[in-house]
Design a protein around this motif. Structure first.
Motif, mmCIF file in Angstrom:
data_model
loop_
_atom_site.group_PDB
_atom_site.id
_atom_site.type_symbol
_atom_site.label_atom_id
_atom_site.label_comp_id
_atom_site.label_asym_id
_atom_site.label_seq_id
_atom_site.Cartn_x
_atom_site.Cartn_y
_atom_site.Cartn_z
ATOM 1 N N CYS A 915 34.344 40.660 32.887
ATOM 2 C CA CYS A 915 35.338 41.288 33.761
ATOM 3 C C CYS A 915 36.724 40.767 33.386
ATOM 4 N N VAL A 917 40.820 40.913 34.331
ATOM 5 C CA VAL A 917 41.776 41.220 35.399
ATOM 6 C C VAL A 917 43.175 40.938 34.860
ATOM 7 N N GLU A 942 35.703 54.568 36.841
ATOM 8 C CA GLU A 942 34.731 53.509 37.096
ATOM 9 C C GLU A 942 34.938 52.332 36.158
ATOM 10 N N VAL A 945 39.933 49.992 37.179
ATOM 11 C CA VAL A 945 40.292 50.008 38.595
ATOM 12 C C VAL A 945 41.692 49.470 38.747
ATOM 13 N N VAL A 956 41.890 46.155 36.639
ATOM 14 C CA VAL A 956 40.605 45.481 36.485
ATOM 15 C C VAL A 956 39.737 46.315 35.566
ATOM 16 N N PRO A 958 35.956 46.175 34.917
ATOM 17 C CA PRO A 958 34.748 45.480 35.443
ATOM 18 C C PRO A 958 33.814 45.018 34.338
ATOM 19 N N ALA A 959 33.603 45.849 33.336
ATOM 20 C CA ALA A 959 32.705 45.468 32.236
ATOM 21 C C ALA A 959 33.390 45.879 30.943
#
Length: 1846
Positions: A915, A917, A942, A945, A956, A958-959
């Motif tokens: 992740c 950020v 998805e 973000v 962000v 996430p993956a």
């Protein structure tokens, strides 16, 4: 130079010319010369064309050939040119010299105690200053030259000219010189011009103009060069040009010099007019160049110096001198002796361009011979500037970055000082550069010349980096001159001439001329005559000093140690010293010395002492004193001498023997003081009643008095103490108050400098100590500066009256205020009165005070304050009072959005699926931001973000995936933040083997397999061997199966051993593989090789093959090792070993053995070689046909020589074989075969053949009568000088006829002195080294003819080349008198005489002869040996005087000052004239004793003192005393400073490399500062500063062009540098080009390019667009290789791939085969959406850039307000805005042949009202669920807004 005159004798010849002299007026002047002639000449001295007669002041001493003129008591009228004229029967000669009589310098004024110093010179006076100086000129002979200068100064200076350091009247021929006033043309200052009419070559030189006045001396110089005009060509082209010089009448002298050494020729010429000198070589004029220097030495001789002589320099050198009276020549033959050991290939002259390179190359006989390179006399060491290369026997010097100063002579030297020389010429703007160094004596003129290629250019002269004055510089055409007249030590330094980027530099060194100080006065006496005076007399020193001098008289009071100067006296004689010259009564001693500009003589003390009493005089008398009541009154006076006196007060004598007293009890107290010459009386605390008192002083010869006056105490102002400022308005009352310290004190008021008088408008009041000035009704004119004056003090007031018509003082105009929201704003208005009221308004409405708006009042200031301004606070504000107002316009704006964090670029590295950020913090919470990735704005999904939390904004992932990497930007409008994200794949590891290094042993040959297991299984590995990457081939196989990676060598050989590395992206494993070898064997047949039989001269090759190519073998011949050479060669070709014999001979026969290894019993192979006997050949005659002529009746003999004896020979005549019978005889003598025919006849002529089995010779025989023998030419009589060679020559016919030589009737036999030679028909007889007895008749006889000639031998004059010199010796010394003759004379050719009488036999006298040099040695001279000694030959004579002075103790080498650092040792030594002298050493007057730190010893004449372990306190005077001799020196011990032992050196590096500067300090603990281009350097990641003990390093990593420049280092006061760093551009080339790639869509493509440099960065481009790593693009570099990996190719990727690194580039094509477009992700078959919302249909196709088509009910949709078509990569979207029920239906997406359908459903929600919503609560109601739009709502209406209006 000498000229003969037949039998009449020889004309007069000056061997030594008189020299010009300068003397002081009253001194003695002497001229000397030496003149010879036969008969001895008569000498007459002349002045002004008139002969001189002897008188009381003028005499003409003569001593043999030496003649003199002695002038006593020289007067200014005696100055002029004196001519010495010598005559005899053979001719006349003359010589001249100038006598200059100088006025003595003005005496130093005698200090008079009673006189005051003279006032300084008046305003505007000053030393001379040159306004314009003379300009250097280059002219042709016969031109007219004017040198002019203009000088300023007051008083007006006196000007005069000099040439080459001599006054114009001293110049030998100055009749064409004229001085005339210069053209001032109204300009101030003095001017003097020198005009030279019809200049001649001797007029060349340096002319200096001197300017002198009472304040100083100045001078300026110019160079004049006179050139010979070019000769015009002859009118008749067939005319033979005249020789440059006359042919020599006698044989020239011979001079031998070794190659590489210097040759120096000197010619001394005199004549009037002064002759012009030209040098010639082999008949051609010589011009000065780099190796030929022409100059005139200090003795007046003309010198030609040939530097680094070469073989091509040999020849005849002639010095030609000519003037209007005639010409004369002097010649010398130069021979250059070449060394036996020479360079195989010498150096050649080279030319190079400035800033380029020059290559010098030579070859030595043997590659092992060491060599050294020199630039003239400077050894060159290898460096970046001078690159020295040795390749075998070749030696090469490469000079980089050529400069003008690199031009010169370069030498390569090998052992034995064998040299080869070449000139290097640097082509550039500067054609003639400066010499490397220039030595000039102090006081002489220094001239520097530079020639440039372009005329009229402006150059720059500097010394040690500072510009030189323009008055010293001159330019004309191509020539530039710098003239420094009368150089001093301050003129020394590095002088540079700069022209653009070209520079030439010389080192100017100023040498000091050592002069002896004058001698002391003689016969000093003291006479005590009249009372209170003393008479001192003395005689001048002998010999008289060379320069002007004075006498300095000093006195010493008996009992004191200090000597004090009395007078400075100019002329010798006597001086009377009166008592007034001493400060106090006492007994005094006196001493005197002589002082000149060369030093001071020792002091001579007058015997005895004298009692002197000074007479007092009043220097500064008493003055009246005024003091205040209660203060002390001081009366003071100064006397001329120290004496007692008496003070009086009101006529009453005061007691002077007590320091303090009072006039009478209770009355005035006083104090008497006496200090040196000053007397003081102090009356303490005087009162008013003491006023008018009279004070007097009395002593012998002095009486003086003064009065005392008492004053009232001064008035002081108590208030105010500071400046007072008063502001008032019209008609207001103004009061100024001043308070003094006592009542009744007078006070005065002033306004603007004028005293104030009381009136109706100004009132003055007094109240006790208070004083006031009142203005009852002030008006503006009443303002100004007021002063209250009380005594010496003042109080200041500044009054300002303001007119009430203007209330607002500030602001006077409109004020504009700009602010941002929430900022504090203050509006200020200043009034004239503090009680006035104002009103504030905003936009016409009166403001009301609140927390958001404050109104403040402070004295006359009114403020409106907005603590936190808002946007609505903008507007116009007014501050109003009556009809006046002040306007303020306030403008409020939003503050700019700033990104608080991060301030710098952020770099993030993450692993796949981690992740990520990215956070950005803003200065405002409500500020909007936009996020961009690689330049495109991102959309939330998805996988990405976007978050907002107050002032923080986040992006962000996430993956994260590798394709998510890139450059992200957070844009806040006014500011931006940058993030670089790199997402990497998981690490690639090696699981097995666990060890990182393994040692493996295998047999050779055999199979070798190396195995590794990696994780993950798809990891890529690379294999390396010994650091190089391996590639798969037949002999090396690479395998991959699942996670297993293998490297296999199917047939490993020993050379395959080494270090193998298996490397993934993150790890590596090392295998150390070793392979054992089998024993070496011969691969040969079982049977031994058969014997090899060859003929002599044939080549022989022996070869064998081994089982291993690298095996070592040893060859032997008959048991002895074979050495390569002597016709034998050894070769190795793989496993084959070869022995080659180029030409076999019998010595090569025998058994040859090749053995593998040196161990006993090692395998071997033998060969037998047999060499057959050689065939018989004819050795002589060499020609195939030979012609033989015989005479009838004579014997005919034909002979041949064979290569060996016993060979069969056959003779043939005209084809018929001959046998030995009758007149024909065949004879054999070893290898010689002879055919003899007796009594040859005409029929015996024909062709004779001598035949052997392998060779033959032919003789063509003719039988005929011989031609008659006769002499064709006659002998010529010869006359030679003794010792020369004589050669007689004649010609004979036929050429082979015999000639018989006779001398004086006897047949000549050849020998060392007699040589006979034959050359065709010419016959010569040479007699070597003819002597007088060799004179006679020489005869040549041939046949019946003969010719004779007479040989005359002249005796050579024995002349003295180096004559005797006067000698001064001390008693007991050995004296050597020597002369040098022009030739080596026989024993007894010269004799030594004393006083004209031959020397008597004496054991102390010895005469020796060493070639040309004759010496007379006198051992241990005594005073009786003093006299005139001479050396005589039959043709010449030379005299010298020997002076013997008594032995005395003196210092031969004095002590020298020593300066050392603390802790060191100091050594003092002096050398005395005698041995065995005992003396004492002292330091600071304290005697030194032998000890651990003090060592004293004596060695013969030398005395040594060594002081060790010295500290700062040991500084002082070190002295040595022996009897009356004392010598002293200064010892200075300094604190040890930090010094730079070794400084940095210039560096030249390639771009990207590391540069390291290093210096070494004297101490380890010292801080050093590095600078670049004058600015200090600080450490950084690329710049490292290191300290290693005493070493200091500056390291620059990854150097770039910006790092180039000048570097220096500083420690304390020491500085090293500047040094230069040159960063060369890295030259990059492509070694391996890119290859075009053809791939299918979705596959990958790899491009590889190899460069010539390792650390080189490059740029990749695809289709003209630059590529950056990330996503589908991977870029990496491995050493010189650069890789570009493109994954998941698409059709749009096709195009040109370009790699560029600097100027190098490579291009290839990428071709991508497109796959059919398919849908990877389809939209849903059915999608529901609310009315008024936005509907999005999304589809993903198989590749980016694919075209899709959207349809509704079969109709293609077009983009507009309703429909929006989006495309991002492979994703395509259809956005339907403001969905309505009529939008419901079927939508289709077509991608190629693939289609997808979606049914769109539109939903409507009924309206639900729970309660009436208040304004502001609509948001809460709207959040309760779905809502339905009302019928009257327009497009885009909000439900919340509609409900709020209901």
């Amino acid at each position: 130079m000498k000229a003969g005159s037949g039998d009449q004798g020889s004309p007069p010849c000056f061997l030594r010319f008189p020299r010009p002299v300068r003397v002081l007026s009253g001194a003695e002047a002497e001229l000397k010369c030496v003149v010879l002639g036969e008969p001895p000449p008569t000498v007459v001295w002349e002045k002004g064309g008139q002969p001189l007669a002897a008188s009381e002041r003028l005499s003409f001493p003569a001593d043999g050939a030496e003649h003199g003129l002695l002038l006593s008591g020289a007067l200014p009228t005696d100055a002029g040119v004196y001519v010495c004229r010598a005559r005899n029967a053979a001719g006349e000669a003359y010589a001249a010299a100038a006598v200059t009589v100088l006025e003595p310098p003005a005496p130093e004024p005698e200090p008079q105690p009673a006189e005051r110093p003279l006032p300084p010179p008046g305003a505007g006076e000053g030393a001379p200053v040159f306004l314009t100086g003379p300009r250097s000129q280059w002219v042709l002979r016969g031109a007219e030259v004017v040198l002019e200068c203009q000088v300023g100064g007051l008083p007006e200076p006196t000007l005069y000219w000099e040439k080459d350091g001599m006054a114009l009247d001293e110049v030998w021929d100055s009749s064409h010189f004229a001085l005339e006033p210069g053209r001032t043309e109204g300009r101030p200052g003095a001017s003097l011009a020198l005009r030279i009419l019809a200049v001649r070559l001797p007029d060349s030189g340096v002319y200096v103009c001197h300017a002198r006045n009472a304040h100083g001396h100045a001078r300026a110089g110019a160079l004049l060069q006179v050139h010979q005009p070019p000769e015009s060509p002859p009118e008749d082209p067939d005319e033979v040009p005249k020789p440059v010089v006359e042919p020599l009448k006698c044989a020239p002298k011979t001079f031998w010099v070794n190659e590489g050494k210097h040759a120096k020729f000197r010619c001394y010429v005199m004549g009037k007019p002064e002759p012009e000198i030209e040098w010639h070589w082999e008949g051609r004029p010589l011009l000065p160049d780099r190796r030929r220097l022409m100059y005139r030495d200090r003795g007046g001789g003309f010198v030609l110096k040939v530097l680094y002589c070469q073989a091509k320099d040999r020849g005849l050198y002639v010095c030609a001198a000519r003037n209007s009276a005639g010409q004369t020549l002097s010649a010398v033959q130069l021979h250059v002796k070449e060394p036996r050991f020479r360079f195989t290939r010498p150096l050649q002259d080279v030319e190079g361009r400035e800033h380029g390179i020059a290559v010098l190359e030579c070859k030595v006989p043997n590659s092992r011979i060491p060599t050294a390179w020199f630039r003239e006399d400077q050894r060159l060491l290898p460096c970046r500037k001078y690159e020295q290369i040795e390749e075998g026997a070749v030696r090469r010097l490469i000079i980089h970055r050529l400069k003008a100063d690199d031009e010169g002579v370069y030498l390569c030297e090998m052992r034995g000082r064998v040299r080869t020389v070449a000139n290097v010429t640097v082509k550039g703007p500067i054609l003639k550069r400066l010499p490397r160094k220039l030595d000039v004596f102090e006081g002489e003129n220094a001239v520097l010349l530079v020639e440039t290629g372009e005329a009229g250019v402006e150059g720059c002269w500097t010394r040690d980096g500072e510009d030189l004055p323009a008055i010293c510089q001159s330019s004309s055409g191509h020539m530039h001159a710098l003239v420094l007249p009368g150089v001093t030590r301050e003129d020394a330094g590095e002088v540079t001439f700069s022209l653009g980027n070209s520079h030439t530099t010389t080192l100017l060194r100023v040498k000091c001329v050592k002069h002896n100080p004058p001698g002391p006065p003689l016969l000093v006496e003291m006479f005590k005559g009249h009372k209170n005076t003393v008479l001192l007399t003395w005689k001048p020193p002998e010999p008289a000093p060379e320069t002007p001098f004075i006498y300095r008289l000093e006195r010493q009071e008996v009992g004191s140690e200090d000597w004090i100067q009395c007078f400075s006296i100019v002329k010798a004689g006597a001086v009377e010293v009166p008592g007034d010259c001493v400060p106090s009564e006492g007994d005094y001693r006196f001493r005197i010395c002589t002082v000149s500009e060369h030093g001071r003589s020792p002091h001579v003390v007058f015997h005895g002492s004298a009692h002197l009493v000074p007479t007092a005089r009043l220097v500064a008398g008493l003055e009246d004193v005024q003091v205040y009541d209660g203060e002390d009154a001081v009366f003071s006076l100064h006397l001329s001498t120290i004496i007692q006196g008496t003070w009086f007060l009101n006529g009453e004598e005061l007691k002077s023997h007590v320091p303090e007293g009072e006039v009478e009890p209770g009355a005035l107290r006083y104090r008497v003081e006496k200090k040196g010459l000053q007397h003081r009386l102090i009356l303490q605390a005087v009162k008013h009643q003491d006023s008018g008192a009279l004070v007097g002083f009395s002593c012998p010869g002095v009486q003086d008095s003064a009065a005392l006056t008492i004053q009232d105490p001064p008035v002081h102002i108590l208030d105010p103490r500071e400046h007072v400022f008063v502001h008032a308005i019209t008609s207001e009352c103004v009061m100024l108050t001043c308070e003094v310290d006592r009542e009744g004190a007078p006070v005065h008021w002033y306004k603007d400098g004028q005293e104030v008088e009381e009136s109706d408008f100004v009132v003055l009041e007094n109240e006790g100590a208070h004083h006031r000035l009142v203005l009852p009704a002030a008006q503006p004119p009443d303002g100004g500066e007021f002063q209250c004056v009380a005594g010496d003090e003042r109080a200041y007031f500044t009054v300002t009256i303001t007119d009430v018509s203007s209330w607002i003082v500030y602001p006077s105009g409109k004020v504009y205020v700009a602010a941002v929201r929430l900022e504090r704003v203050v509006l200020t208005c200043e009034l004239c009165r503090p009680w006035a009221e104002v009103r504030w308004t905003k936009d016409g409405e009166e403001v009301v005070e609140s927390p958001a708006l404050l109104l403040q009042k402070e004295d006359t200031v009114r403020r409106l304050v907005l603590p936190a301004v808002q946007l609505e606070d903008s507007g116009e504000y007014l501050c109003e009072i009556d009809d006046e107002s002040a306007s303020f316009t306030v403008t409020v704006t939003e503050p700019p959005v700033r990104i608080i964090y991060p301030r710098d670029e952020v770099t993030l590295v993450a692993v796949s699926l981690e992740c990520v950020v990215l956070m950005c913090e803003l200065s405002r919470e409500d500020a909007p931001v936009r996020w961009y990735k690689d330049g495109l704005e991102v959309e939330e999904s998805e996988a990405l973000v976007l978050e907002s939390d107050g002032p923080r904004r986040r992006l962000v992932l996430p993956a994260a995936q590798p394709e998510d990497g890139g450059e992200f930007v957070c844009d806040a409008g006014d500011d931006s933040a940058f993030f670089t994200v790199t997402v990497t794949a998981p690490p690639e590891r090696i699981v097995h083997p666990a060890a990182r290094a393994l040692d493996l042993q295998f047999g050779a040959p055999g199979r070798v397999e190396l195995r590794c297991e990696v994780a993950p299984a798809g990891s890529q590995v690379r294999w390396y061997k010994d650091g190089l990457e391996v590639e798969a081939s037949d002999v090396l196989q690479l395998g991959a199966e699942g996670p297993i990676r293998t490297l296999t060598l199917p047939h490993a050989e020993p050379e395959d051993a080494g270090e193998y590395v298996c490397e993934t992206h993150d790890e590596a494993v090392t295998f150390n593989v070793s392979l054992a070898e089998p024993p070496v064997q011969f691969l040969a047949p079982e049977a031994a090789p058969s014997p090899l039989c060859v003929a002599p001269g044939d080549p022989v090759v022996l070869s064998c093959e081994l089982s291993r190519a690298g095996a070592l073998v040893f060859w032997s011949h008959n048991g002895r090792p074979v050495q390569e050479g002597e016709g034998l060669e050894l070769h190795a070709e793989g496993p084959r070993r070869i022995l080659c014999i180029r030409a076999a001979d019998p010595a090569h026969a025998g058994l040859y053995t090749c053995q593998s290894g040196a161990a006993p019993g090692a395998p071997s192979l033998s060969f037998t070689v047999q060499v057959a006997e050689p065939p018989v050949r004819v050795v002589a005659p060499e020609a195939a046909q030979t012609r033989v002529r015989s005479t009838p009746g004579g014997d005919l003999e034909l002979a041949v020589h064979l290569s060996g004896p016993g060979g069969p020979v056959r003779w043939y005549k005209d084809g018929e074989r001959l046998a030995s019978q009758g007149r024909v005889q065949l004879e054999q003598d070893g290898a010689r075969q002879v055919l003899r025919v007796r009594g040859a006849r005409s029929r015996d002529a024909g062709e004779y053949l001598c035949d052997t089995p392998q060779d033959s010779r032919i003789f063509l025989v003719s039988v005929e009568e011989p031609p008659p023998v006769k002499l064709v030419s006659e002998l010529t009589p010869l006359t030679v000088h003794e010792g020369d060679d004589a050669t007689f020559r004649c010609e004979v016919s036929p050429p082979d006829a015999d000639v018989t030589w006779l001398r004086n009737g006897a047949v000549v036999t050849p020998g060392p002195q007699l040589e006979m030679a034959q050359n065709g028909s010419s016959r010569t007889l040479t007699l070597r080294g003819c002597q007088l007895e060799d004179a006679g008749t020489v005869t040549a006889r041939a046949g019946g003819t003969a010719t004779s000639a007479r040989l005359h031998v002249r005796e050579t004059e024995l002349l003295f080349l180096r004559r005797l010199q006067d000698v001064r010796a001390e008693e007991g010394q050995d004296v050597c008198l020597q002369v040098e003759t022009g030739r080596v004379g026989a024993a007894g050719a010269v004799r030594w005489v004393r006083g004209g009488v031959p020397l008597p036999p004496d054991s102390r006298l010895a005469t020796t002869q060493d070639g040309h040099v004759h010496r007379l040695l006198i051992h241990g001279v005594v005073p009786a040996d003093q006299g005139t000694y001479g050396c005589e030959s039959h043709h010449d004579r030379t005299l010298a005087r020997l002076s013997v002075r008594p032995r005395q103790l003196r210092v031969l080498r004095p002590l020298e000052d020593v300066t050392i650092t603390e802790g060191g040792s100091a050594t003092f030594q002096l050398e005395l004239s005698q041995e065995g002298v005992t003396g004492e050493w002292a330091r600071g007057g304290v005697r030194l004793q032998q000890g651990p730190t003090c060592q004293i010893h004596t060695e013969g004449h030398t005395h040594h003192l060594v002081l060790s372990g010295l500290g700062l306190a040991d500084s002082g005077c070190i002295s040595f005393t022996a009897d009356a001799l004392r010598c002293a020196a200064r010892l200075t011990v300094r604190e040890a400073p930090v010094t730079i032992v070794q400084g940095p050196q210039d560096l030249e590096v390639t771009e990207g490399d590391t540069a390291t500067f290093e210096c070494q300090l004297s101490q380890a603990l010292a801080d050093i500062t590095w600078e670049k281009d004058g600015r200090p350097l600080t450490p950084s990641p690329r710049l490292r500063l290191q300290a290693l003990g005493t070493r200091r390093l500056l390291q620059l990593r990854r150097c770039g062009p910006m790092d180039a420049g000048t570097y220096s280092c500083t420690v304390g006061m020491a500085r090293a540098g500047p040094v230069h760093l040159v960063v060369r551009e890295r030259k990059v080339s492509v070694l391996s080009e890119l290859r075009s790639v053809h791939a299918r869509e979705g596959d990958g493509a790899t491009f590889e390019c190899t460069l010539s440099e390792v650390e080189t960065t490059g740029n990749w481009e695809l289709g003209g667009r630059p590529l950056r790593p990330g996503g589908r693009i991977r870029i990496r570099q491995e050493g010189k290789k650069h890789f570009l990996v493109l994954s998941e190719l698409c059709a749009e990727d096709a195009g040109e791939v370009r790699f560029q690194a600097g100027p190098a580039q490579s291009v290839a094509q990428l071709e991508v085969e497109a796959l059919p477009l398919q849908m990877c992700r389809r939209p849903p078959r059915e999608k529901s959406v609310l009315v008024g919302r936005r509907a999005v249909l999304e589809v993903t196709v198989s590749r980016s850039g694919g075209q899709v088509c959207w349809l509704r009910e079969g109709v293609e949709l077009c983009p507009g307000d309703k429909y929006e078509l989006r495309s991002h990569g492979a994703t395509h979207s259809l956005v339907i805005h403001d969905v309505r029920p009529e939008d419901q239906g079927t939508y289709c997406c077509q991608a190629g042949a693939d289609s997808a359908y979606t049914q769109l459903l539109v939903e409507v929600i009924p309206l639900q009202v729970a309660r009436r919503t208040e304004p502001g609560q609509a948001g809460a109601l709207g959040q309760r669920g779905r809502r339905m739009p009302l019928p009257w709502e327009g497009v885009g209406g909000r439900g919340t807004g509609s409900i709020g209006r209901q």
